[in-house]
Design a protein around this motif. Structure first.
Motif, mmCIF file in Angstrom:
data_model
loop_
_atom_site.group_PDB
_atom_site.id
_atom_site.type_symbol
_atom_site.label_atom_id
_atom_site.label_comp_id
_atom_site.label_asym_id
_atom_site.label_seq_id
_atom_site.Cartn_x
_atom_site.Cartn_y
_atom_site.Cartn_z
ATOM 1 N N ALA A 57 18.028 36.412 53.016
ATOM 2 C CA ALA A 57 19.467 36.676 53.102
ATOM 3 C C ALA A 57 20.207 35.492 52.498
ATOM 4 N N VAL A 58 21.371 35.785 51.951
ATOM 5 C CA VAL A 58 22.204 34.759 51.337
ATOM 6 C C VAL A 58 23.490 34.706 52.148
ATOM 7 N N TRP A 59 23.987 33.512 52.449
ATOM 8 C CA TRP A 59 25.225 33.441 53.233
ATOM 9 C C TRP A 59 26.173 32.399 52.645
ATOM 10 N N GLY A 60 27.435 32.514 52.982
ATOM 11 C CA GLY A 60 28.410 31.532 52.520
ATOM 12 C C GLY A 60 29.782 31.793 53.110
ATOM 13 N N HIS B 282 33.318 30.625 44.052
ATOM 14 C CA HIS B 282 33.070 29.697 42.951
ATOM 15 C C HIS B 282 31.606 29.711 42.528
ATOM 16 N N ASN B 283 30.809 30.561 43.123
ATOM 17 C CA ASN B 283 29.401 30.641 42.724
ATOM 18 C C ASN B 283 28.803 32.028 43.018
ATOM 19 N N GLN B 284 28.657 32.403 44.297
ATOM 20 C CA GLN B 284 27.925 33.635 44.618
ATOM 21 C C GLN B 284 28.548 34.889 44.010
ATOM 22 N N VAL B 285 29.863 34.877 43.816
ATOM 23 C CA VAL B 285 30.539 36.071 43.292
ATOM 24 C C VAL B 285 29.949 36.493 41.949
ATOM 25 N N VAL B 286 29.394 35.534 41.213
ATOM 26 C CA VAL B 286 28.851 35.839 39.884
ATOM 27 C C VAL B 286 27.645 36.779 39.987
ATOM 28 N N ALA B 287 26.993 36.788 41.166
ATOM 29 C CA ALA B 287 25.849 37.697 41.365
ATOM 30 C C ALA B 287 26.275 39.167 41.289
#
Ligand SMILES: O=P(O)(O)OC[C@H]1O[C@@H](O)[C@@H](O)[C@@H](O)[C@@H]1O
Length: 368
Positions: free
Chosen positions: A251-254, A261-266
């Motif tokens: 799982a990825v969290w934030g 500024h980073n995960q949204v690019v996924a």
């Protein structure tokens, strides 16, 4: 291992599901809040009052115990009059000294990183307080240092003792005047947890059971879990850890805004567009947004736009809102849903949520 939603049927759960009782442990959260609140109030913590407020509070712990420090920090919130820092490693930061309070938290009282930090705190002359299993090495350190020790005796996995480990810290913070938390706040938190336990009980079917329906949404996806405030981000972290330990699942969290500024690019990456490990919508990435009532107005805008951007690209989104007024209540409602979802996810895969054999193996392999 295949995902079989039938495994979440009431009858299956009652016969061969949940072999080690993780569902029962999650259902006991409300009782844990009440019991640990009462025990912490009855414990002799008068030395804390005598010595007054420390310069900072450093909470040392790993995994399901370390999160007690994050919970304390979230409950004290933005207005906390002193820094609250969680240390998840072997060493205290260089700046920690005699005017700081170090709280060592370990359910087993035997975790090597936590013991190392507790001993370093004693060497540096810090005010030490320890929580964990009685008759453990941690209690021995506290006893030798003449430091207060709060016994925690829930048995079972540390992550299933999250409230027993964190409620005493909130009680201490209230005594030090860092947060307002009267009896009512603890009782309303327990009531919320009871309500969620009722909604998520094994006999309740998926379409009205948020624990089961969240597990169904997570299955065969990579869950990306975002919190819309520092408090909600602690819940997002807990969700990810519970998916790891209960579900044996990645799982990825934030936290918003950082994830913007980073995960949204996924959202434009291979897991968002390709069917390699996909749910029925054909996407393997799925976004879970944990919402808090106390959102910065710009964070609320960022959340809305993020959700729209995910949906525009076909990435499914689930939003969960914290319930209640007191920060402890809000955090507990988010945490409890994640505890249920991760447990049901494991059970739907035919995995026992309780054992963490990879951790046990790792510990054995590093031991001298
Ligand atoms: O709370 P203690 O006993 O220090 O354990 C801290 C962590 O240790 C790990 O090895 C696992 O067992 C985790 O589930 C646990 O949260």
């Amino acid at each position: 291992m295949s995902w079989e939603p039938d495994r979440l049927d009431d009858q299956k759960l009652l016969t061969d599901g949940d072999p080690s009782g993780m569902l029962r442990a999650v259902a006991a959260s409300a009782a844990q809040v009440r019991t640990s609140h009462r025990a912490a109030r009855e414990a002799d913590l008068s030395s804390l009052d005598r010595e007054g407020r420390p310069r900072t509070i450093v909470v040392a712990g790993m995994g399901g115990s370390g999160i007690a420090g994050d919970i304390l920090n979230a409950v004290c919130g933005h207005g906390a009059p002193l820094p609250i820092v969680t240390v998840r490693s072997y060493r205290l930061p260089g700046w920690v000294g005699a005017t700081d309070m170090v709280i060592a938290v370990s359910c087993s009282g035997r975790t090597e990183e936590t013991l190392a930090v507790a001993m370093e705190a004693v060497r540096r002359g810090c005010r030490l307080l320890a929580l964990g299993a009685p008759d453990s090495p941690l209690q021995a350190i506290a006893r030798q240092a003449g430091a207060p020790f709060v016994p925690v005796t829930t048995g079972g996995q540390p992550r299933a003792a999250v409230w027993a480990l964190s409620i005493p810290l909130v009680v201490i913070a209230a005594e030090l005047g860092l947060v307002q938390a009267d009896d009512e706040a603890f009782e309303s938190t327990a009531k919320r947890l009871e309500d969620i336990a009722h909604r998520c009980r094994p006999a309740s079917e998926s379409f009205i059971n948020p624990g089961k329906s969240l597990a169904m949404e997570m299955a065969e996806t990579v869950p990306m879990i975002w919190g819309s405030s520092p408090l909600a981000a602690v819940a997002a972290y807990r969700w990810a850890c519970q998916l790891n330990e209960n579900g044996k699942y990645p799982a990825v969290w934030g936290e918003i805004p950082e994830v913007n500024h980073n995960q949204v690019v996924a959202f434009d990456g291979p897991l968002a567009t390709r069917d390699i490990f996909a749910d029925e919508s054909g996407r393997s990435l799925r976004l879970f947004v944990l919402r808090d009532v106390e959102e910065h107005p710009q964070v609320a805008r960022r959340r809305e736009v993020s959700v729209r951007m995910a949906e525009d690209r076909g990435v499914p989104v689930t939003q969960i809102a914290a319930e209640g007024l007191h920060p402890l209540e809000r955090l507990a409602t988010l945490v409890e849903l994640g505890d249920y979802a991760s447990t049901y996810l494991a059970l739907g895969y035919g995995v026992d949520p309780t054992p963490v054999s990879a951790i046990t193996e790792l510990k054995a392999r590093i031991s001298p």
